[in-house]
Design an enzyme around this catalytic site. Structure first.
Site, PDB file in Angstrom:
ATOM      1  N   SER A   1      19.301 -32.876 -11.005  1.00 33.78           N
ATOM      2  CA  SER A   1      18.120 -32.664 -10.203  1.00 33.78           C
ATOM      3  C   SER A   1      17.819 -33.852  -9.319  1.00 33.78           C
ATOM      4  O   SER A   1      18.706 -34.604  -8.940  1.00 33.78           O
ATOM      5  CB  SER A   1      16.927 -32.335 -11.080  1.00 33.78           C
ATOM      6  OG  SER A   1      15.909 -31.764 -10.278  1.00 33.78           O
TER       7      SER A   1
ATOM      8  N   HIS B   1      13.980 -43.636 -16.081  1.00 36.94           N
ATOM      9  CA  HIS B   1      13.315 -44.816 -16.641  1.00 36.94           C
ATOM     10  C   HIS B   1      12.138 -45.234 -15.763  1.00 36.94           C
ATOM     11  O   HIS B   1      12.081 -44.862 -14.579  1.00 36.94           O
ATOM     12  CB  HIS B   1      14.320 -45.960 -16.776  1.00 36.94           C
ATOM     13  CG  HIS B   1      15.407 -45.677 -17.766  1.00 36.94           C
ATOM     14  ND1 HIS B   1      15.548 -46.353 -18.960  1.00 36.94           N
ATOM     15  CD2 HIS B   1      16.413 -44.755 -17.749  1.00 36.94           C
ATOM     16  CE1 HIS B   1      16.588 -45.883 -19.625  1.00 36.94           C
ATOM     17  NE2 HIS B   1      17.126 -44.906 -18.912  1.00 36.94           N
TER      18      HIS B   1
ATOM     19  N   ASP C   1      20.184 -43.238 -11.887  1.00 34.92           N
ATOM     20  CA  ASP C   1      21.441 -43.292 -11.137  1.00 34.92           C
ATOM     21  C   ASP C   1      21.375 -42.159 -10.124  1.00 34.92           C
ATOM     22  O   ASP C   1      21.187 -40.992 -10.512  1.00 34.92           O
ATOM     23  CB  ASP C   1      22.638 -43.036 -12.050  1.00 34.92           C
ATOM     24  CG  ASP C   1      22.971 -44.200 -12.970  1.00 34.92           C
ATOM     25  OD1 ASP C   1      22.172 -45.148 -13.047  1.00 34.92           O
ATOM     26  OD2 ASP C   1      24.042 -44.145 -13.597  1.00 34.92           O
TER      27      ASP C   1
END
Length: 264
Positions: A227, A142, A86
């Site tokens: 980050s 992911h 995201d």
């Protein structure tokens, strides 16, 4: 003068010892009490979390939370590249002779980003997405493709902020911060998932240290605080979605584009 002072303060606060102190606090039971304030301050969609808020024992445990099943559907299709996180797209585009152009007004060297790894030869004319995770975002990473691990490299570095100030006022932050790089080989080429640490904690960890292969959307790693992920796709092997623009927000599992045989 103000910007110079802020830069100096950022230089001083990027030391590893300070990050270690912040890390110890975020892992301690004392930090549990600020989780509700953290959620409210950043308007975090806590209903997506795998567990109830009271079940998280520390701030770090909440920050690196998993989500309930089905919260991030993975785009299906043959040879797709999906977003590993995201995030907000800070930069995207073709790499020019080994240079990532105009990331918040700065150009970046692929060679420096990859710590002069031999893999850099694959990406000199490839494609890049720079994906910034704010404190609001889900912070697990992911796999963007189905493939096998070719190599992993951990590069020790600083802990500069990767927010707008850090990226515009500090030089070459993405190449100077701590990085954990995973090179994944798929059916149609290689991608490099460059996980860049940030100010205060800068801990990046693999979800499963023993994993050597992933399917698209499988858990790969996670940040212990906010980050950036730099996603590199090898030369001539990718066509992006035509509707994506710098500044867009993407969710993990959303389609970024289509992989195709290397054009050479």
């Amino acid at each position: 003068m103000t910007k110079k002072l802020l830069r100096l303060m950022t230089e001083l606060s990027s030391r590893k010892w300070l990050s270690s102190m912040m890390g110890r606090f975020s892992h301690s039971r004392l930090s549990r009490g600020i989780i509700p304030t953290f959620i409210k301050s950043y308007q975090i969609p806590a209903h997506e979390a795998e567990k109830e808020i009271y079940e998280y024992r520390t701030l770090n445990e909440f920050f690196s939370r998993r989500l309930k099943p089905g919260m991030r559907p993975i785009h299906e299709g043959e040879h797709v590249l999906t977003s590993p996180v995201d995030a907000k797209i800070t930069a995207m585009g073709e790499i020019t002779s080994g240079t990532i152009m105009n990331v918040k007004g700065q150009d970046y060297s692929v060679a420096e980003l990859l710590n002069f790894s031999p893999h850099l030869e694959l990406y000199k004319h490839g494609y890049v997405f720079v994906l910034y995770l704010s404190p609001t975002d889900y912070h697990r990473i992911h796999s963007p493709i189905t493939g096998v691990k070719v190599e992993s490299e951990h590069i020790k570095g600083r802990c500069y902020p990767v927010n707008d100030f850090g990226m515009t006022q500090m030089k070459s932050v993405l190449c100077r911060n701590e990085r954990l790089i995973t090179y994944i080989k798929g059916a149609l080429g290689e991608v490099a998932v460059v996980k860049v640490g940030a100010m205060n904690v800068s801990s990046i960890r693999y979800d499963d240290e023993t994993a050597n292969s992933w399917r698209n959307g499988d858990p790969l790693a996670y940040f212990e605080f906010g980050s950036t992920v730099v996603l590199l796709i090898q030369d001539g092997a990718f066509t992006p979605r035509t509707d994506l623009r710098t500044g867009d927000h993407v969710r993990m599992g959303q389609l970024l584009g289509q992989l195709h045989p290397h054009k050479g």
